[in-house]
Scaffold this motif. Structure first.
Motif, PDB file in Angstrom:
ATOM      1  N   ALA A 113       0.841  -1.200   0.000  1.00 28.98           N
ATOM      2  CA  ALA A 113       0.000   0.000   0.000  1.00 28.98           C
ATOM      3  C   ALA A 113       0.876   1.250   0.000  1.00 28.98           C
ATOM      4  N   LEU A 114       1.871   1.263   0.875  1.00 31.21           N
ATOM      5  CA  LEU A 114       2.742   2.444   0.976  1.00 31.21           C
ATOM      6  C   LEU A 114       3.492   2.678  -0.337  1.00 31.21           C
ATOM      7  N   VAL A 117       1.319   4.158  -2.969  1.00 32.26           N
ATOM      8  CA  VAL A 117       1.076   5.591  -2.778  1.00 32.26           C
ATOM      9  C   VAL A 117       2.288   6.395  -3.237  1.00 32.26           C
ATOM     10  N   GLN A 118       3.480   5.819  -3.091  1.00 32.12           N
ATOM     11  CA  GLN A 118       4.706   6.536  -3.440  1.00 32.12           C
ATOM     12  C   GLN A 118       5.043   6.477  -4.933  1.00 32.12           C
ATOM     13  N   LEU A 119       4.332   5.632  -5.688  1.00 31.05           N
ATOM     14  CA  LEU A 119       4.663   5.466  -7.110  1.00 31.05           C
ATOM     15  C   LEU A 119       4.816   6.798  -7.858  1.00 31.05           C
ATOM     16  N   PRO A 120       3.883   7.741  -7.692  1.00 36.46           N
ATOM     17  CA  PRO A 120       4.018   9.002  -8.453  1.00 36.46           C
ATOM     18  C   PRO A 120       5.313   9.749  -8.160  1.00 36.46           C
ATOM     19  N   LEU A 121       5.924   9.499  -7.009  1.00 39.34           N
ATOM     20  CA  LEU A 121       7.168  10.194  -6.686  1.00 39.34           C
ATOM     21  C   LEU A 121       8.353   9.593  -7.427  1.00 39.34           C
ATOM     22  N   GLU A 122       8.169   8.353  -7.937  1.00 36.97           N
ATOM     23  CA  GLU A 122       9.306   7.654  -8.545  1.00 36.97           C
ATOM     24  C   GLU A 122       9.338   7.778 -10.061  1.00 36.97           C
ATOM     25  N   VAL A 123       8.257   8.232 -10.664  1.00 37.84           N
ATOM     26  CA  VAL A 123       8.234   8.251 -12.135  1.00 37.84           C
ATOM     27  C   VAL A 123       8.012   9.657 -12.656  1.00 37.84           C
ATOM     28  N   GLY A 124       8.389   9.814 -13.935  1.00 32.35           N
ATOM     29  CA  GLY A 124       8.055  11.043 -14.649  1.00 32.35           C
ATOM     30  C   GLY A 124       8.726  12.292 -14.126  1.00 32.35           C
ATOM     31  N   GLY A 125      10.043  12.244 -13.901  1.00 31.54           N
ATOM     32  CA  GLY A 125      10.737  13.455 -13.481  1.00 31.54           C
ATOM     33  C   GLY A 125      10.237  13.946 -12.135  1.00 31.54           C
ATOM     34  N   ARG A 126      10.600  13.197 -11.086  1.00 36.09           N
ATOM     35  CA  ARG A 126      10.022  13.441  -9.771  1.00 36.09           C
ATOM     36  C   ARG A 126      10.338  14.826  -9.216  1.00 36.09           C
ATOM     37  N   SER A 127      11.367  15.486  -9.795  1.00 37.19           N
ATOM     38  CA  SER A 127      11.784  16.761  -9.209  1.00 37.19           C
ATOM     39  C   SER A 127      10.923  17.928  -9.677  1.00 37.19           C
ATOM     40  N   LYS A 128       9.995  17.645 -10.581  1.00 32.14           N
ATOM     41  CA  LYS A 128       9.222  18.745 -11.137  1.00 32.14           C
ATOM     42  C   LYS A 128       8.463  19.529 -10.092  1.00 32.14           C
ATOM     43  N   GLY A 131       6.267  19.963  -3.685  1.00 34.70           N
ATOM     44  CA  GLY A 131       5.252  19.822  -2.623  1.00 34.70           C
ATOM     45  C   GLY A 131       4.627  18.453  -2.494  1.00 34.70           C
ATOM     46  N   ALA A 132       5.470  17.409  -2.425  1.00 35.75           N
ATOM     47  CA  ALA A 132       4.901  16.084  -2.260  1.00 35.75           C
ATOM     48  C   ALA A 132       4.502  15.882  -0.800  1.00 35.75           C
ATOM     49  N   ARG A 133       3.410  15.168  -0.603  1.00 35.93           N
ATOM     50  CA  ARG A 133       2.964  14.918   0.762  1.00 35.93           C
ATOM     51  C   ARG A 133       3.558  13.621   1.272  1.00 35.93           C
ATOM     52  N   ASP A 134       3.474  13.436   2.564  1.00 36.76           N
ATOM     53  CA  ASP A 134       4.025  12.239   3.172  1.00 36.76           C
ATOM     54  C   ASP A 134       3.059  11.073   2.972  1.00 36.76           C
ATOM     55  N   ALA A 135       3.590   9.972   2.422  1.00 37.67           N
ATOM     56  CA  ALA A 135       2.730   8.841   2.066  1.00 37.67           C
ATOM     57  C   ALA A 135       2.045   8.242   3.293  1.00 37.67           C
ATOM     58  N   ARG A 136       2.771   8.164   4.407  1.00 41.05           N
ATOM     59  CA  ARG A 136       2.156   7.592   5.616  1.00 41.05           C
ATOM     60  C   ARG A 136       1.010   8.455   6.129  1.00 41.05           C
ATOM     61  N   GLU A 137       1.234   9.777   6.067  1.00 40.85           N
ATOM     62  CA  GLU A 137       0.177  10.686   6.505  1.00 40.85           C
ATOM     63  C   GLU A 137      -1.057  10.527   5.636  1.00 40.85           C
ATOM     64  N   LEU A 138      -0.830  10.339   4.324  1.00 42.00           N
ATOM     65  CA  LEU A 138      -1.968  10.198   3.421  1.00 42.00           C
ATOM     66  C   LEU A 138      -2.723   8.914   3.697  1.00 42.00           C
ATOM     67  N   ILE A 165      -6.889   6.598  -3.736  1.00 42.54           N
ATOM     68  CA  ILE A 165      -7.140   8.017  -3.454  1.00 42.54           C
ATOM     69  C   ILE A 165      -5.894   8.646  -2.837  1.00 42.54           C
ATOM     70  N   ALA A 166      -5.275   7.931  -1.898  1.00 44.59           N
ATOM     71  CA  ALA A 166      -4.051   8.460  -1.285  1.00 44.59           C
ATOM     72  C   ALA A 166      -2.975   8.660  -2.346  1.00 44.59           C
ATOM     73  N   ARG A 167      -2.873   7.708  -3.292  1.00 41.69           N
ATOM     74  CA  ARG A 167      -1.882   7.832  -4.355  1.00 41.69           C
ATOM     75  C   ARG A 167      -2.158   9.066  -5.218  1.00 41.69           C
ATOM     76  N   ALA A 168      -3.453   9.301  -5.498  1.00 39.73           N
ATOM     77  CA  ALA A 168      -3.787  10.464  -6.325  1.00 39.73           C
ATOM     78  C   ALA A 168      -3.474  11.769  -5.594  1.00 39.73           C
ATOM     79  N   LEU A 169      -3.427  11.718  -4.264  1.00 35.51           N
ATOM     80  CA  LEU A 169      -3.219  12.949  -3.492  1.00 35.51           C
ATOM     81  C   LEU A 169      -1.752  13.244  -3.209  1.00 35.51           C
ATOM     82  N   ILE A 170      -0.849  12.306  -3.539  1.00 37.54           N
ATOM     83  CA  ILE A 170       0.530  12.439  -3.053  1.00 37.54           C
ATOM     84  C   ILE A 170       1.235  13.673  -3.603  1.00 37.54           C
ATOM     85  N   ASN A 171       0.898  14.066  -4.832  1.00 39.61           N
ATOM     86  CA  ASN A 171       1.543  15.267  -5.373  1.00 39.61           C
ATOM     87  C   ASN A 171       0.783  16.525  -4.990  1.00 39.61           C
TER      88      ASN A 171
END
Ligand code: ATP
Ligand code: MG
Lengths: 271, 282
Positions: A113-114, A117-128, A131-138, A165-171
């Motif tokens: 699960a964790l 939720v973190q997948l969006p941070l690992e793909v597609g030029g993560r540095s763009k 303001g990424a949120r904390d996956a555990r908090e989500l 939903i948490a994954r969609a909110l991570i960015n």
């Protein structure tokens, strides 16, 4: 979670930015197929204010998913203008301002699960975006504390949808698109997730565009309900919803809600 | 959250009942596990005893069918020689396994990205697959000579096709919504390949590898039948010509043991890499 929803009684009209989150002007989408050209959307116009919650209601095949795909730059509009968060859909997507929740949770089975939720941070030029949120908090926000290391097959359908939903909110997206996210759940679970979604909406301040087949879900969640007709897919009516906030499931028993649902049903049956 | 707390009395009662149920469940599971292991073993022992008795009672001559004890004595007495012959076969099988599967994985990846390549080459792969290994093995020996290469090539070819088919299917087994998710996240083609396609294909790949672990050994042995002086295949031929049935059977036992061990290694890798797979854990 009960603490959250009781304390955040937001008066949203004056606080919110007046600018528009989504503006479609005469958007038409056609698909060339073997059986000729299918018009999925015919001159659809709509606006969603920043921080708004629009629900999309309509019969199967009226172009609801197509509309979400146009807004998220998955498919181009054949004609018409698409403006998302003050720019083009492609630019908004590239900026990571759009979150998408699909009907089936579309979790990756080999990730916990964790990790999902973190997948969006690992793909597609993560540095763009910083303001990424904390996956555990989500995960805590969607009520999944303690399930961080569970694999999707160990979760119930409702829990998987919460992870999505948490994954969609991570960015920390400004616009959240949801395509029948609770369609496969039983009514009790759906009610609970509806209440939670409203809480997440208030907490994040995101704009939400939510597709559903359920009249009650549409009326319960939306600030506005957009009714669509099929063949070709077009806007039938946009109904403003004037229900008190915060909304709880008990609201559905009120005469006001019942009248609204009856009106939506009448329009829908005429489609 | 607002649920009334259970009284401590209730709570302890529930925990002890729970613990009891859990213990009962664990005991039943242990028994089932032992049954699963012991029943086949008992059946094998019973069969061996029957076979031994059969050979004794009907006075079957050893070169027609040796008694299990005779096979066991050969196994024990000639173990060094048997293992010496297993070595080349094992090398050929493992090398063929690695080469054949790598080639199949690469070609499957090409197929997924280049439809034209699939349309052009897949029918040829099917055609080759329909040729029995016994038919193309001599051709390969003629082409590659009497050494290790021909056997490795046969083992590789025999692994190739099932892995090609499974891997192509596996790499394609991503849902359209998963692809749309990756597009919304602006994932690059290589991210889509490594984070989505390759992972989705693993269950398919491992079921192909398990098949290949057995067939690659068969390929090596068949290669040795055609022309070799060492190896399990050569030993099988020699033992047959010499009517040395105990040796023939012992050779087969050694070859099968290797196949089974190879299969077990792949199964272990599968369990290790596919912990997340429902089919595996269930
Ligand atoms: N990629 C495509 N190619 C061809 N036709 C398409 C494509 N996508 C959608 N359509 C057609 O466009 C129309 C609208 O489809 P869409 O999926 O947007 O409907 P929907 O309102 O989401 O329906 P549902 O409620 O069943 O999900 C349908 O007639 C569909 O067949
Ligand atoms: Mg749809």
């Amino acid at each position: 979670m009960s603490i959250m929803s009781q304390t955040t009684v937001l008066d949203r009209t004056p606080v919110r930015d007046e600018s528009l989150a989504v503006r479609l002007q005469d958007v038409t989408v056609r698909f060339p197929t073997e059986r000729g050209v299918v018009t999925a959307l015919e001159r659809v116009s709509l606006t969603i204010p920043s921080g708004g919650f629009l629900t999309l209601l309509g019969p199967s095949g009226c172009g609801k998913s197509t509309l979400l795909r146009v807004v998220s730059d998955l498919i181009p509009a054949t004609s018409g203008q698409v403006e998302v968060l003050g720019t083009t859909a492609a630019a908004a997507r590239a900026r990571r301002d759009i979150g998408f929740v699909f009907q089936d949770a579309s979790l990756l089975a080999w990730r916990t699960a964790l990790e999902n939720v973190q997948l969006p941070l690992e793909v597609g030029g993560r540095s763009k975006r910083g303001g990424a949120r904390d996956a555990r908090e989500l995960l805590a926000l969607v009520g999944l504390t303690g399930w961080e290391n569970a694999y999707p097959h160990e979760l119930s359908g409702g829990m998987r949808q919460r992870v999505a939903i948490a994954r969609a909110l991570i960015n920390d997206p400004k616009l959240l698109l949801m395509d029948e996210p609770f369609g496969a759940l039983d009514e009790i679970k759906r009610d609970r997730l509806n209440e939670e979604l409203l809480r997440v909406w208030e907490e994040t301040g995101a704009t939400i565009l939510f597709v559903t087949h359920s009249i009650y879900e549409a009326a319960f969640l939306g600030q506005q309900v957009m009714l669509m007709a099929a063949r070709p897919g077009r806007v039938r009516e946009i109904v403003p919803v004037d229900l008190p906030s915060p909304r709880r499931v008990a609201l559905r028993e009120t005469p006001q809600f019942i009248a609204l649902a009856a009106h939506l049903r009448t329009v829908l049956e005429a489609c | 959250m607002s649920m009334p707390a259970l009284s401590s009395h209730d709570a302890s009662e529930i925990t002890s009942a729970d613990a009891e149920a859990q213990a009962g469940f664990a005991a039943a599971a242990r028994l089932a596990a032992w049954r699963r292991r012991l029943l086949p073993l008992a059946a094998v022992i019973a069969l061996l005893v029957l076979w031994e008795l059969g050979v004794m009672i009907f006075k079957i001559r050893p070169f027609i069918a040796p008694a299990p004890t005779a096979v066991a004595m050969t196994l024990y007495g000639k173990l060094g020689m048997l293992l010496g012959n297993l070595l080349p076969t094992a090398i050929e099988a493992v090398a063929g396994f690695l080469i054949g599967n790598s080639a199949a994985i690469l070609l499957a990846t090409t197929f997924v990205y280049q439809r034209t390549a699939e349309e052009a080459l897949f029918p040829i792969a099917v055609m080759f697959h329909t040729i029995p290994v016994m038919a193309y093995a001599p051709i390969l020996v003629l082409l590659l000579g009497n050494g290790l290469e021909a056997k490795v090539a046969i083992a590789a070819l025999i692994c190739f096709f099932p892995t090609l088919v499974n891997m192509t299917r596996g790499l394609r087994s991503v849902s359209s919504q998963q692809m749309e998710l990756m597009r919304i996240l602006s994932a690059t083609p290589s991210e889509i390949f490594f984070k989505l396609r390759l992972k989705s294909s693993l269950p398919y790949l491992f079921s192909a590898l398990k098949i290949a672990s057995a067939t690659s050994v068969i390929g090596a042995i068949v290669g040795e039948w055609i022309g070799a002086t060492t190896g399990i295949g050569a030993l099988i031929i020699q033992a047959t010509y010499n009517f040395d049935s105990p040796l023939l059977y012992a050779t087969i036992v050694v070859g099968s043991a290797f196949s089974a061990a190879f299969f077990a290694v792949i199964s272990w890798l599968e369990r290790y890499f596919l912990k997340w797979n429902v089919a595996q854990t269930a």
